[in-house]
Design an enzyme around this catalytic site. Structure first.
Site, PDB file in Angstrom:
ATOM      1  N   GLU A 161       1.958  -6.644  -5.284  1.00  0.00           N
ATOM      2  CA  GLU A 161       1.512  -5.674  -6.536  1.00  0.00           C
ATOM      3  C   GLU A 161       2.770  -4.992  -6.920  1.00  0.00           C
ATOM      4  OE1 GLU A 161      -2.387  -4.137  -6.519  1.00  0.00           O
ATOM      5  OE2 GLU A 161      -1.727  -2.336  -7.567  1.00  0.00           O
ATOM      6  N   ASP A 177       1.012  -1.119   0.036  1.00  0.00           N
ATOM      7  CA  ASP A 177      -0.061  -0.241   0.008  1.00  0.00           C
ATOM      8  C   ASP A 177       0.983   1.205   0.086  1.00  0.00           C
ATOM      9  OD1 ASP A 177      -2.414  -1.506   0.429  1.00  0.00           O
ATOM     10  OD2 ASP A 177      -1.337  -2.159   2.290  1.00  0.00           O
TER      11      ASP A 177
END
Ligand code: TRH
Length: 362
Positions: free
Chosen positions: A259, A21
């Site tokens: 990610e 994040d």
């Protein structure tokens, strides 16, 4: 239609788990400030965790400017005047007071997680009018019809320079970043049994206890070198994002996860094995297969089989020496294929540019 240029952007980052994040929010904030000349404020709910990714961060300060980005504590959102754009990331929910203060001048966009699944193109850039103001959904992706991939303008060229600087040795250089539930011991065993020497670089992370256990140690320290048969493990510190990019570019094979490191592995242009973030109902396996189908669509059957096998083993099963050796045997095909595919993807418009264009068109 307004011709107002949205110059002031607020980005909201709630750290749910690990470093993805904040890794993505920090990268994107800097890129929007540096390459698009925007005034970026980044609101973070956990400065202590964020300081792993932003090493010069002072956790005592309510606000501070680093690399042209103004970083705020989450609580500070209560007292600020909302900017032209409020970029919520990964549905983290905007702070209630901020939301209430938004009125009609702020455009609200939610940045979603990356996926190569085909539904992404359909959902990208949709809006929901159930909220006031409307909430727009921006989906990153691998095709022109999606929000694109985060890519700084010079990153692909930079990694090619790093590749060229690489020293010639007969050992294969591997980097290892994965979740602790991966079959790590199996992989290390398979590497040890390889028909060539392997230098495996492990940035410090939650997998160190598993590596220690493999070598019958209680703890391992940064800087340790551990060996078994054809495998040499090098424990390195948790690197800065820039140094990590360099490590990826200098390796022959990169194990990446989640990610952000996944996308960085693509820009490194080197063969990589991706472990998606574990999700319920095997959603991560669907995500993995969608990516493999897209990325390796034009790859020859033989190499494709080796790639699917190692990914499936890494994500859902056990790595065997055969699976690993088979992958190594097709590396001469996978290597140019990956570089070529990465260079194709690097010609697409990047995520930050697409976000800016999206906002201009709204
Ligand atoms: O840490 P992650 O597992 O993050 C995950 C994913 O984003 C996942 O999709 C999300 O749902 C979850 O977080 C909440 O893996 P990821 O995405 O690769 O992020 C790691 C970050 O750490 C990335 O920005 C690269 C950076 N990094 C370094 O800066 N130095 C290092 O040495 C290493 C290994 C990583």
């Amino acid at each position: 239609m307004s011709h107002h240029v949205a110059k002031r952007w607020d980005i909201f980052c709630r750290i749910v788990d690990n470093f993805g994040d904040i890794g993505i929010c920090w990268r994107l904030s800097q890129q929007l400030a540096h390459e698009h000349n925007l005034q970026v404020r980044l609101f973070i709910d956990d400065l202590v965790i964020a300081s792993h990714i932003i090493p010069t961060l002072n956790c005592e300060l309510k606000s501070q400017v680093i690399n042209q980005v103004e970083i705020f504590t989450w609580q500070s959102a209560k007292t600020v005047q909302p900017a032209d754009v409020a970029l919520e990331t990964f549905s983290c929910e905007l702070p209630a007071d901020y939301l209430a203060a938004m009125q009609g001048n702020t455009v609200w966009v939610n940045l979603e997680y990356l996926s190569a699944e085909s539904w992404v193109a359909e959902f990208h850039a949709r809006s929901s009018n159930n909220t006031k103001p409307a909430r727009h959904f921006f989906f990153p992706g691998f095709t022109e019809a999606t929000g694109g991939l985060i890519r700084e303008t010079d990153i692909f060229q930079k990694s090619q320079l790093n590749t060229n600087k690489q020293q010639e040795t007969d050992a294969l250089k591997v980097s290892l970043f994965c979740y602790p539930h991966a079959p790590i011991a199996d992989l290390l065993n398979a590497m040890a049994e390889s028909n060539l020497h392997i230098d495996c670089y492990v940035p410090t992370s939650s997998i160190l206890p598993h590596i220690a256990a493999f070598f019958n140690l209680n703890v391992i320290e940064i800087g340790s070198k551990l060996s078994k048969k054809n495998l040499n493990i090098h424990i390195v510190p948790f690197l800065s994002q820039t140094d990590y990019d360099q490590l990826l570019a200098s390796c022959d094979i990169n194990f990446v996860r989640g990610e952000d490191s996944w996308v960085r592995a693509i820009w490194a242009g080197k063969p990589f094995i991706w472990q998606p973030y574990l999700q319920t109902e095997n959603t991560h396996v669907t995500k993995l297969n969608a990516f493999l189908d897209l990325f390796y669509a034009d790859c020859c059957v033989h190499a494709k089989a080796a790639i699917y096998k190692i990914h499936s083993a890494w994500v859902t099963g056990n790595i065997t020496s055969d699976i690993w050796q088979n992958y190594l045997n097709t590396l001469h095909v996978i290597k140019p294929y990956t570089l070529n595919k990465a260079s194709q993807l690097a010609t697409q418009t990047d995520l930050a540019s697409k976000l800016v264009i999206f906002l201009q068109k709204l």
